[in-house]
Scaffold this active site. Sequence first.
Site, PDB file in Angstrom:
ATOM      1  N   TYR A  33       8.678  11.889   5.193  1.00  7.68           N
ATOM      2  CA  TYR A  33       7.771  11.018   4.449  1.00  7.68           C
ATOM      3  C   TYR A  33       8.180  10.933   2.991  1.00  7.68           C
ATOM      4  O   TYR A  33       9.069  11.657   2.542  1.00  7.68           O
ATOM      5  CB  TYR A  33       6.323  11.515   4.588  1.00  7.68           C
ATOM      6  CG  TYR A  33       5.984  12.741   3.769  1.00  7.68           C
ATOM      7  CD1 TYR A  33       6.489  14.005   4.106  1.00  7.68           C
ATOM      8  CD2 TYR A  33       5.162  12.652   2.651  1.00  7.68           C
ATOM      9  CE1 TYR A  33       6.173  15.113   3.358  1.00  7.68           C
ATOM     10  CE2 TYR A  33       4.842  13.766   1.901  1.00  7.68           C
ATOM     11  CZ  TYR A  33       5.352  15.000   2.255  1.00  7.68           C
ATOM     12  OH  TYR A  33       5.046  16.105   1.499  1.00  7.68           O
ATOM     13  N   LYS A 145      12.282  16.081   3.065  1.00 11.93           N
ATOM     14  CA  LYS A 145      10.832  15.898   2.882  1.00 11.93           C
ATOM     15  C   LYS A 145      10.182  15.710   4.253  1.00 11.93           C
ATOM     16  O   LYS A 145       9.812  14.613   4.668  1.00 11.93           O
ATOM     17  CB  LYS A 145      10.537  14.730   1.925  1.00 11.93           C
ATOM     18  CG  LYS A 145       9.157  14.845   1.278  1.00 11.93           C
ATOM     19  CD  LYS A 145       9.059  14.006   0.032  1.00 11.93           C
ATOM     20  CE  LYS A 145       7.635  13.899  -0.479  1.00 11.93           C
ATOM     21  NZ  LYS A 145       6.987  15.157  -0.842  1.00 11.93           N
ATOM     22  N   GLU A 178       9.394  26.802  -5.924  1.00 10.39           N
ATOM     23  CA  GLU A 178       8.672  25.631  -6.469  1.00 10.39           C
ATOM     24  C   GLU A 178       7.199  25.770  -6.133  1.00 10.39           C
ATOM     25  O   GLU A 178       6.781  26.777  -5.561  1.00 10.39           O
ATOM     26  CB  GLU A 178       9.257  24.339  -5.879  1.00 10.39           C
ATOM     27  CG  GLU A 178       9.173  24.262  -4.369  1.00 10.39           C
ATOM     28  CD  GLU A 178       9.852  23.025  -3.781  1.00 10.39           C
ATOM     29  OE1 GLU A 178       9.988  22.018  -4.477  1.00 10.39           O
ATOM     30  OE2 GLU A 178      10.223  23.089  -2.586  1.00 10.39           O
ATOM     31  N   LEU A 202      12.661  20.935  -2.813  1.00  8.29           N
ATOM     32  CA  LEU A 202      12.748  19.483  -2.704  1.00  8.29           C
ATOM     33  C   LEU A 202      13.412  18.924  -3.966  1.00  8.29           C
ATOM     34  O   LEU A 202      13.070  19.361  -5.066  1.00  8.29           O
ATOM     35  CB  LEU A 202      11.327  18.911  -2.573  1.00  8.29           C
ATOM     36  CG  LEU A 202      11.263  17.407  -2.344  1.00  8.29           C
ATOM     37  CD1 LEU A 202      11.617  17.088  -0.899  1.00  8.29           C
ATOM     38  CD2 LEU A 202       9.875  16.871  -2.665  1.00  8.29           C
TER      39      LEU A 202
HETATM   40  N1  PDD Z   1       4.867  16.446  -3.079  1.00  2.00           N
HETATM   41  N2  PDD Z   1       8.086  20.145  -4.232  1.00  2.00           N
HETATM   42  C1  PDD Z   1       7.329  19.945  -3.148  1.00  2.00           C
HETATM   43  C2  PDD Z   1       7.307  20.966  -2.085  1.00  2.00           C
HETATM   44  C3  PDD Z   1       6.575  18.764  -3.032  1.00  2.00           C
HETATM   45  O1  PDD Z   1       5.841  18.550  -1.941  1.00  2.00           O
HETATM   46  C4  PDD Z   1       6.614  17.812  -4.082  1.00  2.00           C
HETATM   47  C5  PDD Z   1       5.836  16.533  -4.031  1.00  2.00           C
HETATM   48  C6  PDD Z   1       7.408  18.078  -5.195  1.00  2.00           C
HETATM   49  C7  PDD Z   1       7.541  17.090  -6.329  1.00  2.00           C
HETATM   50  O2  PDD Z   1       8.352  16.020  -5.918  1.00  2.00           O
HETATM   51  P1  PDD Z   1       8.244  14.602  -6.601  1.00  2.00           P
HETATM   52  O3  PDD Z   1       8.446  14.797  -8.071  1.00  2.00           O
HETATM   53  O4  PDD Z   1       9.342  13.815  -6.026  1.00  2.00           O
HETATM   54  O5  PDD Z   1       6.892  14.081  -6.295  1.00  2.00           O
HETATM   55  C8  PDD Z   1       8.149  19.250  -5.237  1.00  2.00           C
HETATM   56  C9  PDD Z   1       3.954  15.425  -2.910  1.00  2.00           C
HETATM   57  C10 PDD Z   1       3.605  14.456  -3.904  1.00  2.00           C
HETATM   58  C11 PDD Z   1       3.281  15.403  -1.583  1.00  2.00           C
HETATM   59  O6  PDD Z   1       3.921  15.818  -0.663  1.00  2.00           O
HETATM   60  O7  PDD Z   1       2.143  14.967  -1.484  1.00  2.00           O
END
Ligand code: PDD
Length: 278
Positions: A33, A145, A178, A202
């Site tokens: 996703y 993801k 993270e 990620l």
């Molecule tokens: N998640 N690390 C993890 C495990 C995440 O799920 C996310 C974002 C991030 C930040 O990634 P980005 O800057 O590309 O949003 C880091 C979201 C928003 C979610 O799964 O709902």
Amino acid sequence: MQQIAMINDRILPYEALEPVYLDRAFYFGDGVYEVIRSYNGKIFALDEHLNRFSNSLIAIGINSIDIEDIRTRVKQAYDEALMPNARIYFHITRGSAPRNHSYSDDLKPNFFLTVTELQDSKQVKKSGIAVSTFPDWRWKRCDIKSLNLLANVLAKQDAVSKGCDEAILVDENGFITEGSSSAFFAVFDNRLQTAPLVSNILPSITRKYVIKAAENINMTVTEESLTPEKAKSADELFIAVTTKDIVPVVRFDGNVVKDGKPGRYTEKLMEEFKHFIN
Ligand code: PDD
């Protein structure tokens, strides 16, 4: 004799099951996703998100998707929603089929997208949030993801049960990877530190822009893992995520970070980040 399914308390013939109940994401989390947001009527970093989505699809062997078709769908749905500040989630699963770990290559992937209103995060950006640590129980390909988010869910829920807003994941060697749904950063003097981009985190899009912002304001950037002990001694901490960009962290495992207020560099980075949006 007949094959049966039961949905809550309703019995039905197995053959009458709607495809959604046979979706491999339902059984196995077999899908990927993305989450994109818009600021004031403009989708942010669409190319980067589509690129990461494509990488995730290829990594799990879903090869039949035309990314340009996904771009069109995202834009079409967003235009239809007429929502200046929106959060767009979209998912592709391997498809629907009777439960079996292995799959046939001719399965038709399912696509599912939502556009919902993004709540304003001004208050939380002003006050900062509390975070708590939790073991990183995830698999070894967190660069994908994936829809398998159980370890993230359990970590976040543990944080919430402790009155915190985010869980900071710590691997078996004692290093922070993270957040459960965010990237994590520390500031020491004018140096920004965050974990390196390897397959245990990620490749956050917001992380990329935060690093750019840091370079723009002449901070030194170190992509090196840090321990919770080290994080506790940082001058400033913050998390970064698409839906909120930068959010200051003012408590870490119950310890107040410096004076308990969002840090100077965090605020500068939040200001600098705005240039990318406009
Ligand atoms: N998640 N690390 C993890 C495990 C995440 O799920 C996310 C974002 C991030 C930040 O990634 P980005 O800057 O590309 O949003 C880091 C979201 C928003 C979610 O799964 O709902």
